[in-house]
Write an enzyme that holds these catalytic residues in place. Structure first.
Site, PDB file in Angstrom:
ATOM      1  N   SER A   1      -2.184 -11.287  -3.620  1.00  0.00           N
ATOM      2  CA  SER A   1      -3.053  -9.951  -3.215  1.00  0.00           C
ATOM      3  C   SER A   1      -2.259  -9.057  -2.430  1.00  0.00           C
ATOM      4  CB  SER A   1      -4.206 -10.355  -2.571  1.00  0.00           C
ATOM      5  OG  SER A   1      -5.160  -9.581  -2.542  1.00  0.00           O
ATOM      6  N   ASN A   2      -2.975  -8.122  -1.903  1.00  0.00           N
ATOM      7  CA  ASN A   2      -2.217  -7.020  -1.143  1.00  0.00           C
ATOM      8  C   ASN A   2      -3.201  -6.685  -0.054  1.00  0.00           C
ATOM      9  OD1 ASN A   2      -3.829  -4.531  -2.039  1.00  0.00           O
ATOM     10  ND2 ASN A   2      -3.127  -5.260  -4.045  1.00  0.00           N
ATOM     11  N   ARG A   3      -2.555  -5.715   0.762  1.00  0.00           N
ATOM     12  CA  ARG A   3      -3.250  -5.240   2.012  1.00  0.00           C
ATOM     13  C   ARG A   3      -4.471  -4.197   1.942  1.00  0.00           C
ATOM     14  NH1 ARG A   3      -0.460  -6.606   6.543  1.00  0.00           N
ATOM     15  NH2 ARG A   3       1.856  -7.429   6.068  1.00  0.00           N
ATOM     16  N   SER A   4      -4.631  -3.993   0.669  1.00  0.00           N
ATOM     17  CA  SER A   4      -5.900  -2.683   0.693  1.00  0.00           C
ATOM     18  C   SER A   4      -6.948  -3.190   1.258  1.00  0.00           C
ATOM     19  CB  SER A   4      -6.004  -2.479  -0.857  1.00  0.00           C
ATOM     20  OG  SER A   4      -7.192  -1.533  -0.961  1.00  0.00           O
TER      21      SER A   4
ATOM     22  N   ALA B   1      -6.180  -0.997  -5.352  1.00  0.00           N
ATOM     23  CA  ALA B   1      -4.581  -1.355  -5.132  1.00  0.00           C
ATOM     24  C   ALA B   1      -4.477  -2.594  -6.184  1.00  0.00           C
ATOM     25  CB  ALA B   1      -4.320  -1.565  -3.979  1.00  0.00           C
TER      26      ALA B   1
END
Ligand code: CTP
Length: 405
Positions: free
Chosen positions: A213-216, A280
């Site tokens: 996943s990512n930091r959004s 994102a």
């Protein structure tokens, strides 16, 4: 400077009614016309003559008064005429009694009757004793009024007329006038639009318990959803996994992976007139996620990745007459990277924002550039995501009007 907007100022009967004189001055100096309506109780605290002198208009105090002397009010349905001639209704001070009447829809005096006949934005500035303010009946009445779209300018704390100290003092004129300005500015300029928004990160499963996943945080997309709803649009918010409450008035569809987000966006696209792809989205996913938890004893797994569907591109390919807004999160060469995304993905507008510093992901703030398909560039200085959402829709509304002209 004239704003040429008429404010129907309701003054109800509390000691803070005397402050309505100062409020009228502040509204007038901001260029608004003011039509004051006082409840019978309000006239015990401040005379109609005071408000008539300051507004330059006759003050209405009685549902059955003979209004024929006033050229602008010609009939016994003056409450309908006044409601139709006003752009915004402000009640300051709003007593517990008037809040209860409005919440119930009672109509036994001019102000409560005009309230039912009025269809524009309603701003309420309550003032009352702390216990009355905290009473569950008042809390519930306010919740009902808020759910119908009323803006409430919360009272402040301090010494009250009853001698106690606590919450319940009428807010200062400045925040009340600011709320009036905002409510008028955003009044319905996206009415009739349906905005489809993607927000937040996506999760791409490695196995049943792990994901990429990512930091959004989803804050930008949620701020856009809230803003569009506030301006009168219908909103479909497709949200990846985020810890945010659903903005008022938005339909929310929770999804997890890029594929689910893609499928939901394509399914709901026919409803939309504007699409804003603020998510994102993970660009890659494990090509063969394990059906079972990957065990440590098997050693570090080799993860083979494949591309996820590009939702923005897929939406833009099916855009028809829709207006499509994309985002470009960049750590470098902001403008040139964003311009090539605008072209390659087929958007009408791209919002480019730098990531990796103090703005962007996981923060309240954002900044960047707005690039239009016809070559225009606007710089957005560092501001809250809420303000940024407002600016983005200011551009979108303007471009759409221009395109339609
Ligand atoms: N986007 C999308 N689907 C994807 C990837 C991105 O809808 N699979 C959208 C984003 O929501 C955003 C825009 O495309 O509106 C640009 O996203 P960004 O991550 O900045 O660009 P990428 O296309 O992923 O390109 P790169 O990673 O090379 O910068």
């Amino acid at each position: 400077m004239s704003n040429e907007k008429t404010i129907l100022l309701g003054v109800s009967g509390g000691i803070a009614a005397y402050k309505s004189a100062e409020l009228v001055r502040a509204l007038r100096s901001d260029g608004y016309r003011v039509q004051a309506v006082m409840t019978r109780a309000a006239t015990k605290f401040i005379t109609p003559l005071t408000l008539a002198s300051l507004t330059g208009n006759r003050v209405i105090t009685d549902l059955f008064a003979d209004l024929s002397a006033d050229e602008t009010l010609t009939s016994s349905v003056a409450h309908i005429e006044v409601a139709q001639a006003s752009d915004l209704m402000l009640v300051a001070p709003a007593t517990a009694d008037i809040l209860a009447k409005f919440a119930l829809g009672l109509a036994d005096d001019f102000l409560s009757t005009a309230h039912l006949a009025f269809t524009g934005p309603l701003v309420l500035a309550p003032a009352m004793n702390t216990r009355m303010w905290e009473h569950p009946a008042t809390r519930e009445n306010l919740a009902v009024l808020r759910s119908r779209g009323a803006v409430v300018v919360e009272p402040g704390s301090g010494e009250l007329a009853c001698g106690t100290v606590g919450r319940g003092r009428l807010a200062d004129s400045e925040p009340i006038v600011a709320a009036v300005r905002d409510a008028l500015r955003f009044r319905g300029d996206m009415h009739g639009e349906c905005v489809l928004i993607t927000a937040g990160p996506t999760r791409e499963a490695l196995d049943p318990v792990r994901y990429l996943s990512n930091r959004s945080s989803g804050r930008m997309g949620f701020a856009l959803a809230e803003e569009a709803a506030r301006r009168g649009a219908r909103v479909i918010l497709i949200a990846g996994p985020v810890a945010l409450p659903t903005p008022q008035g938005c339909e929310r569809v929770d999804v997890e992976s890029a594929q689910e987000m893609h499928d939901t966006a394509i399914e709901r696209l026919p409803d939309a007139s504007i699409a804003v792809m603020a998510a994102a989205v993970a660009d890659y996913r494990p090509s063969t996620p394990s059906g079972r938890k990957i065990k440590k004893r098997d050693g570090p797994p080799g993860i083979h990745l494949e591309e996820t569907p590009d939702i923005l591109r897929a939406v833009a390919q099916r855009k028809g007459s829709r207006f499509v807004i994309g985002f470009a999160a960049e750590t470098h060469d902001l403008e040139s990277n964003a311009r090539s995304k605008l072209r390659s993905k087929g958007c009408d507008l791209v919002v480019a924002n730098p990531v990796g510093g103090s703005t962007g992901f996981e923060t309240e703030f954002n900044q960047g550039l707005v690039l239009g398909a016809t070559g225009e560039v606007h710089r957005l200085e560092t501001m809250t995501k809420t303000s940024m959402a407002a600016r983005i829709f200011d551009f979108a509304v303007r471009y759409r009007r221009r395109a339609a002209a």
